[in-house]
Design a protein around this motif. Sequence first.
Motif, short mmCIF file in Angstrom:
data_model
loop_
_atom_site.label_atom_id
_atom_site.label_comp_id
_atom_site.label_asym_id
_atom_site.label_seq_id
_atom_site.Cartn_x
_atom_site.Cartn_y
_atom_site.Cartn_z
N VAL A 181 0.72 -1.31 -0.02
CA VAL A 181 -0.02 0.04 -0.10
C VAL A 181 0.88 1.18 -0.10
N ILE A 182 0.88 2.00 -0.94
CA ILE A 182 1.48 3.36 -1.08
C ILE A 182 0.75 4.39 -0.42
N GLY A 183 1.13 4.88 0.87
CA GLY A 183 0.41 5.96 1.29
C GLY A 183 -0.82 5.03 2.51
N LEU A 184 -0.19 4.79 3.53
CA LEU A 184 -1.02 4.08 4.51
C LEU A 184 -1.71 5.31 5.42
N GLY A 185 -2.61 6.04 4.71
CA GLY A 185 -3.56 7.04 5.47
C GLY A 185 -4.89 6.42 5.78
N ARG A 186 -5.76 7.21 5.88
CA ARG A 186 -6.96 6.78 6.32
C ARG A 186 -7.60 5.82 5.44
N ILE A 187 -7.52 6.12 4.11
CA ILE A 187 -8.06 5.17 3.06
C ILE A 187 -6.87 3.87 2.82
N GLY A 188 -5.78 4.20 2.98
CA GLY A 188 -4.87 3.00 2.78
C GLY A 188 -4.98 2.19 4.01
N MET A 189 -5.21 2.64 4.94
CA MET A 189 -5.45 1.69 6.25
C MET A 189 -6.62 0.98 6.00
N GLY A 190 -7.93 1.61 5.46
CA GLY A 190 -9.13 0.91 5.18
C GLY A 190 -8.91 -0.20 4.22
N ILE A 191 -8.12 0.02 3.23
CA ILE A 191 -7.90 -0.97 2.19
C ILE A 191 -7.27 -2.25 3.10
N ALA A 192 -6.05 -1.94 3.83
CA ALA A 192 -5.20 -3.03 4.27
C ALA A 192 -6.21 -3.64 5.31
N ARG A 193 -6.91 -2.94 6.06
CA ARG A 193 -7.90 -3.84 6.85
C ARG A 193 -8.71 -4.74 6.10
N ARG A 194 -9.17 -4.27 5.08
CA ARG A 194 -10.02 -5.04 4.32
C ARG A 194 -9.44 -6.47 3.49
N VAL A 195 -8.21 -6.10 3.04
CA VAL A 195 -7.77 -7.28 2.40
C VAL A 195 -7.10 -8.34 3.40
N MET A 196 -6.83 -7.80 4.57
CA MET A 196 -6.07 -8.70 5.33
C MET A 196 -7.07 -10.13 5.56
N PRO A 197 -8.19 -10.04 5.69
CA PRO A 197 -9.16 -11.23 6.00
C PRO A 197 -8.99 -12.26 4.75
N PHE A 198 -8.74 -11.81 3.49
CA PHE A 198 -8.56 -12.75 2.52
C PHE A 198 -7.33 -13.51 2.52
N GLY A 199 -6.81 -13.59 3.58
CA GLY A 199 -5.27 -14.39 3.63
C GLY A 199 -4.12 -13.71 3.09
N VAL A 200 -4.02 -12.55 3.18
CA VAL A 200 -2.66 -12.07 2.58
C VAL A 200 -1.76 -12.41 3.73
N LYS A 201 -0.45 -12.82 3.02
CA LYS A 201 0.53 -13.14 3.94
C LYS A 201 1.44 -11.88 4.48
N ARG A 202 1.66 -10.71 3.60
CA ARG A 202 2.57 -10.09 4.03
C ARG A 202 2.15 -8.54 3.53
N LEU A 203 1.98 -7.46 4.54
CA LEU A 203 1.51 -6.20 3.92
C LEU A 203 2.42 -5.08 4.17
N LEU A 204 2.95 -4.48 3.08
CA LEU A 204 4.21 -3.75 2.93
C LEU A 204 3.28 -2.34 2.60
N TYR A 205 3.89 -1.14 3.42
CA TYR A 205 3.37 0.01 2.99
C TYR A 205 4.61 1.11 3.09
N SER A 206 4.51 2.02 2.08
CA SER A 206 5.47 2.93 1.95
C SER A 206 4.87 4.38 2.04
N GLY A 207 5.69 5.34 2.45
CA GLY A 207 5.24 6.79 2.79
C GLY A 207 6.25 7.64 3.31
N ARG A 208 5.85 8.85 3.58
CA ARG A 208 7.09 9.56 4.41
C ARG A 208 7.42 9.20 5.88
N THR A 209 6.35 8.69 6.51
CA THR A 209 6.67 7.96 8.04
C THR A 209 6.20 6.77 8.16
#
Length: 329
Positions: free
Chosen positions: A160-188
């Motif tokens: 996820v490039i940009g784990l802000g409000r929406i990026g985090m919403g996306i991450a929360r929703r994909v994890m239950p599909f069995g995602v093994k690794r969740l990477l993210y990048s951004g300024r901090t």
Amino acid sequence: MQTAAGKLMKVFLTRRIPPEGMKILSAAGVCEVSQWDSDEPVQRADLLKGVQGAHGLLCLLSDKIDAEVLDAAGPNLKVISTLSVGYDHLAIDEIKKRGIRVGYTPDVLTDATAELTVALLLATARRLPEGVEEVKNGGWSSWKPLWLCGYGLSGSTVGVIGLGRIGMGIARRVMPFGVKRLLYSGRTAKDYAAEVNGEYVPLDTLVSESDFIVVSCSLTPETQGMCDKAFFSKMKNTGVFVNSSRGTVVNQEDLYEALSSRQIAAAGLDVTTPEPLPANHPLLTLKNCVVLPHIGSATYSTRGIMGALSAQNLLGGLQGTDMPSELTF
Ligand code: NDP
Ligand code: DGY
């Protein structure tokens, strides 16, 4: 609210907005509303005319609010309320210089946009539009072992490039599909990323190690054109790219090249340059590219809430009181 001359304050709305917003403005009885009474964007000349003398401006992401518009509005302008969370269409430095307050619509559209982004990711990776088309055009001849195969989220790495409000919403929703690794990048790095076991990595690592890349950052001078030839060349050949941030984060010629040469597997775009994307655009000739018309926040309820919030922001700015969502800069 009245001006020193005892008149109601003037506001200009650059479009028809959801009725929830109009009701709030009428009920407040503090401003005289003039509006570009259409569902289509206001022409520049009409915007420059409509905004003259306004104390408040309610605009959309398709309206470029720059020094020319601010000059046309004149010194009365106290507040700009945009019916969007993105504010890259506003010349923030000019606005700040003139002491104008800005309202926007964060949070209320996060769920709808994250949901649409995941829908787009799945539709792109599992080739839903191609499948629907084959059913309609008679291309469905039988169940075939290798027909319309795509890529699944289970066991995958999502970036996820940009784990802000929406990026985090996306991450929360994909994890239950069995995602093994969740990477993210951004300024901090983000503390809250722990909830999705998010690993903060350099952009290059995210690009080369992800099976699915989702762009959900804001458009800034740093992110403009970020997804270019070099970016796509580092992606896996089986990689799926999704963008629901802003179109200009992507170099579309480079994306076309990456998709048509099968450098990457597929792309799903909710945002493009320009918008609308011309119907004869090369990207639309590709089966492995799914393009939506910028509908991330388009649920009835979300748009109603955005309308109400933008009206409340406008009123707060006019009256010099708190705005429910004021942009601080
Ligand atoms: P946030 O401000 O919560 O998130 C923006 C994210 O962008 C932050 O995490 C920020 O990271 C990141 N970012 C900023 N600069 C960079 C960079 N150089 N590289 C990588 N990441 C960066 O905003 P929202 O999540 O609410 O909205 C994000 C964007 O989504 C909006 O600006 C808008 O453009 C778009 N949007 C699209 C919609 C649609 O319909 N498709 C609907 C709603 C929004 P950091 O904190 O580290 O700086
Ligand atoms: C935004 O709010 O920035 C979107 O692009 C539209 O909801």
